[in-house]
Write an enzyme that holds these catalytic residues in place. Structure first.
Site, mmCIF file in Angstrom:
data_model
loop_
_atom_site.group_PDB
_atom_site.id
_atom_site.type_symbol
_atom_site.label_atom_id
_atom_site.label_comp_id
_atom_site.label_asym_id
_atom_site.label_seq_id
_atom_site.Cartn_x
_atom_site.Cartn_y
_atom_site.Cartn_z
ATOM 1 N N ASP A 145 0.884 -1.167 0.000
ATOM 2 C CA ASP A 145 0.000 0.000 0.000
ATOM 3 C C ASP A 145 0.921 1.215 0.000
ATOM 4 O O ASP A 145 2.086 1.138 0.440
ATOM 5 C CB ASP A 145 -0.832 -0.072 1.294
ATOM 6 C CG ASP A 145 -1.711 1.124 1.508
ATOM 7 O OD1 ASP A 145 -2.614 1.323 0.694
ATOM 8 O OD2 ASP A 145 -1.494 1.860 2.469
ATOM 9 N N ASP A 198 -0.072 5.084 0.694
ATOM 10 C CA ASP A 198 -0.290 6.089 1.753
ATOM 11 C C ASP A 198 -0.468 5.428 3.118
ATOM 12 O O ASP A 198 -1.339 4.586 3.276
ATOM 13 C CB ASP A 198 -1.524 6.944 1.410
ATOM 14 C CG ASP A 198 -1.329 7.706 0.108
ATOM 15 O OD1 ASP A 198 -1.876 7.276 -0.913
ATOM 16 O OD2 ASP A 198 -0.564 8.687 0.116
HETATM 17 O O1 GMZ Z 1 -3.470 3.880 1.186
HETATM 18 P P1 GMZ Z 1 -3.530 3.972 -0.320
HETATM 19 O O2 GMZ Z 1 -4.517 2.970 -0.931
HETATM 20 O O3 GMZ Z 1 -2.143 3.919 -0.984
HETATM 21 O O4 GMZ Z 1 -4.121 5.455 -0.656
HETATM 22 C C1 GMZ Z 1 -5.121 5.996 0.213
HETATM 23 C C2 GMZ Z 1 -5.357 7.385 -0.279
HETATM 24 O O5 GMZ Z 1 -5.698 7.322 -1.614
HETATM 25 C C3 GMZ Z 1 -6.511 8.067 0.391
HETATM 26 O O6 GMZ Z 1 -7.584 7.147 0.566
HETATM 27 C C4 GMZ Z 1 -8.768 7.850 0.992
HETATM 28 O O7 GMZ Z 1 -9.798 6.883 1.131
HETATM 29 P P2 GMZ Z 1 -10.991 6.859 0.045
HETATM 30 O O8 GMZ Z 1 -10.366 6.405 -1.286
HETATM 31 O O9 GMZ Z 1 -11.561 8.262 -0.054
HETATM 32 O O10 GMZ Z 1 -11.991 5.831 0.579
HETATM 33 C C5 GMZ Z 1 -8.569 8.559 2.345
HETATM 34 O O11 GMZ Z 1 -8.351 7.579 3.358
HETATM 35 C C6 GMZ Z 1 -7.333 9.459 2.264
HETATM 36 O O12 GMZ Z 1 -7.031 9.994 3.542
HETATM 37 C C7 GMZ Z 1 -6.147 8.677 1.746
HETATM 38 O O13 GMZ Z 1 -5.044 9.566 1.570
HETATM 39 MG MG MG Z 2 -2.987 3.307 2.957
#
Ligand code: GMZ
Ligand code: MG
Ligand code: ZN
Length: 194
Positions: A22, A24
Site C-alpha cells: 500500500d 499512503d
Molecule cells: O493507502 P492507499 O490505498 O495507498 O491510498 C489511500 C489514499 O488514496 C486516500 O484514501 C482515501 O480513502 P478513500 O479512497 O476516499 O476511501 C482517504 O483515506 C485518504 O485519507 C487517503 O489519503
Molecule cells: Mg494506505
C-alpha cells in the site's frame, strides 16, 4: 536479471513472490489525498526495509487507491509525479519499486471517466490480479502490507497474508497475519515467516 550495458532490467515473466505495498500510510505519510511532490514523505525505515525484502528475492509492487482522481481533487498525472518522487527518494538509498498499480476510481466521484464502480478499488483484488498478469507471482509466498483493514481484506480476497501497520488513523483488522506499528516490524515478520 538481464544486463544491458550497466543497467539491469527485471525479467518480468519469471515467477517470484511479491510484497504488495500500500502507498499512503505504509511507504509515505498519509496526510490525506497526497498529490503534491512536496508532500511525499517516506517513512524513515522504509528504504532499508525494502532493501531487505529485495535481498530476500521479493518483487516490490505498489497497489494504491487514488480516489482523489475520481473526486476531482487532482489529475492522474499528479499520481505519476508522486511515484516518480518516491522513486527519486528511494534511488538515494539504492533501492527501487518494480511497478505501481493504481485505482483512480470511485463510484461517488464527480470526474469522468474515473467516477465508476470498478474491480480494482481495494478491498477488491483487481490491482493484485493486474500485477500477477504482468509479472507472474508466487502467491502463496507473497504478502500485502497495508495501513487499512481494506488492504488486509484485499490480500484475503487474493489468498495472501496481510500485515497491517497501525498508524493510529484507521480501524484494525484483528485477523491480520500481523499487526504492527512500523514498516521495519512488518519486514521482520515477513523475513521470519515460513
Ligand atoms: O493507502 P492507499 O490505498 O495507498 O491510498 C489511500 C489514499 O488514496 C486516500 O484514501 C482515501 O480513502 P478513500 O479512497 O476516499 O476511501 C482517504 O483515506 C485518504 O485519507 C487517503 O489519503
Ligand atoms: Mg494506505
Ligand atoms: Zn479501480
Amino acid at each position: 536479471m538481464i544486463a544491458y550495458g550497466y543497467t539491469f532490467m527485471e525479467v518480468k515473466n519469471v515467477s517470484k513472490p511479491a510484497i504488495f505495498l500500500d502507498r499512503d500510510g505504509v511507504l509515505i505519510e498519509d496526510f490525506g489525498y497526497v498529490h503534491r511532490i512536496e508532500d511525499v514523505k517516506l517513512f524513515p525505515d522504509v528504504a532499508e526495509g525494502l532493501k531487505a525484502l529485495r535481498a530476500e528475492g521479493f518483487r516490490l509492487l505498489v497497489v494504491t487507491n487514488q480516489s482523489g482522481v475520481a473526486r476531482g481533487y487532482f489529475e492522474i498525472d499528479a499520481v505519476h509525479r508522486c511515484h516518480d518522487e518516491i522513486d527519486r527518494q528511494l534511488q538515494a538509498h539504492d533501492v527501487t519499486i518494480d511497478s505501481y498499480f493504481i485505482c483512480p476510481h470511485h463510484p461517488k466521484g464527480n470526474t469522468a471517466p474515473w467516477n465508476v464502480t470498478c474491480s480494482c478499488r481495494k478491498p477488491k483484488p483487481g490491482l493484485l490480479e493486474q500485477a500477477n498478469k504482468e509479472f507472474g507471482t508466487v502467491m502463496d509466498k507473497s504478502f500485502i502490507i497495508g495501513d487499512k483493514a481494506s488492504d488486509i481484506e484485499c490480500g484475503r480476497a487474493a489468498g495472501i497474508r496481510g500485515i497491517q501497520i497501525d498508524r493510529g488513523q484507521y480501524p484494525k483488522d484483528e485477523k491480520a497475519f500481523g499487526l504492527v506499528t512500523s514498516f521495519a516490524e512488518a519486514v521482520e515478520i515477513i523475513l521470519t515467516a515460513t
